[in-house]
Motif scaffolding. Sequence first.
Motif, mmCIF file in Angstrom:
data_model
loop_
_atom_site.group_PDB
_atom_site.id
_atom_site.type_symbol
_atom_site.label_atom_id
_atom_site.label_comp_id
_atom_site.label_asym_id
_atom_site.label_seq_id
_atom_site.Cartn_x
_atom_site.Cartn_y
_atom_site.Cartn_z
ATOM 1 N N HIS A 121 0.824 -1.207 0.000
ATOM 2 C CA HIS A 121 0.000 0.000 0.000
ATOM 3 C C HIS A 121 0.857 1.255 0.000
ATOM 4 N N SER A 132 -7.052 -1.360 3.555
ATOM 5 C CA SER A 132 -7.767 -0.282 2.875
ATOM 6 C C SER A 132 -7.713 -0.397 1.357
ATOM 7 N N VAL A 133 -6.646 -0.992 0.817
ATOM 8 C CA VAL A 133 -6.493 -1.068 -0.640
ATOM 9 C C VAL A 133 -7.140 -2.299 -1.249
ATOM 10 N N ARG A 136 -10.436 -2.300 -3.779
ATOM 11 C CA ARG A 136 -10.159 -1.847 -5.140
ATOM 12 C C ARG A 136 -9.361 -2.894 -5.921
ATOM 13 N N SER A 151 -2.007 -8.513 0.307
ATOM 14 C CA SER A 151 -1.628 -7.163 0.701
ATOM 15 C C SER A 151 -0.855 -7.262 2.011
ATOM 16 N N LYS A 195 1.640 1.199 -4.975
ATOM 17 C CA LYS A 195 1.382 2.564 -5.405
ATOM 18 C C LYS A 195 2.104 3.534 -4.480
ATOM 19 N N THR A 327 -7.368 8.182 -7.584
ATOM 20 C CA THR A 327 -8.078 7.988 -6.319
ATOM 21 C C THR A 327 -9.008 9.165 -6.042
#
Length: 358
Positions: A121, A132-133, A136, A151, A195, A327
């Motif tokens: 992340h 949180s990612v 998506r 993740s 990212k 985003t």
Amino acid sequence: MDLAGNLPGSGSSLPGSGSGSGSGSAARCPPPSIDAELAVALAALGDGAVTEPFTAENLAARQERDAAVRRRPTVGELRDGGRFEVDELCVPGPPGEPDVTLLSARPAALGGPLPLLYYMHGGGMIVGNAASVLPRLLREWALPLGMAVISVEYRLAPRVRHPGPVEDCYAGFTWAAAHAADLGIDRERLVIGGKSAGGGLAAALALLTRDRGGPAPIGQLLLCPMLDDRGATVSSRQAAGVDVWDRTSNATAWRALLGDLYGTSDVPPYAAPARATDLSGLPPAYIDVGSAETFRDEDVAYANAIWEAGGRAELHVWPGAFHGFDTFAPEAALSRDAREARTRWLRRLLARPAGGAA
């Protein structure tokens, strides 16, 4: 622990900001042109917490605020009513260090070994979380491409400085590869990605696993990656006070990660991949970045260095895009184009024969 107190310096001066290649005064660096559609989204952010620069003085408060407000979906929520199989795994960390938490997810309807996207992340290596990612990633890639996703919850700076975060990522990656059969993943189709700070960690992980003879990923997905601690590029000066992640925030984050190494010539490439002098033997890379963001020049230079080393890289510079544009403005035309380009690259990568072109 007083996190801000652990940061050497205040962020007011940056290494590489004086004379030399790529240097110059702010007066010679006009602000970047912003895409009209994205400019609306940028203006809507106003002067709130999103655009407030990170500094040594506010870092501890900003980290507390992020931990409190950033969404962290539960495993039950991520399973989405049985649509996905999701497990939280606690695996051995780096030698002598704590265990690492991995969130492992895959479409429930798919059997057999699946290709894996091992993802890190964003958040400048100072904020963010692994959960949180995932929504998506599952929506955009796991379902349409038939992929598993892991993740990784790496430790954040400055509580843990380099090499802690990248070693967490390496420990999780090697564990996942060693347990591929149990996880239902294809060990011959491992992709690493991330990212922003996560993109920088993915680039560092590619270097680290190459140099240690670790599991060989077939590709590295580097989305607006954070690669260079030196702050000497034209784009870092152009985007100062304009980009949502600007020169001040970037310096604060690098100081948090590097501690006493910051501003020296001793920063290793596993911390800042732009420092690498040998980019040969790396997996094919996808690199994208906005033309109006801090990381533009370092990301373009990294793609060029991969080409110069005989490697393969696909580079996209999205015109008029600021950091994290997709985003903040997910429905903008550039955001849709960026998502489609990334998905096309992943699809080609997963379809190619071993050793074939990406």
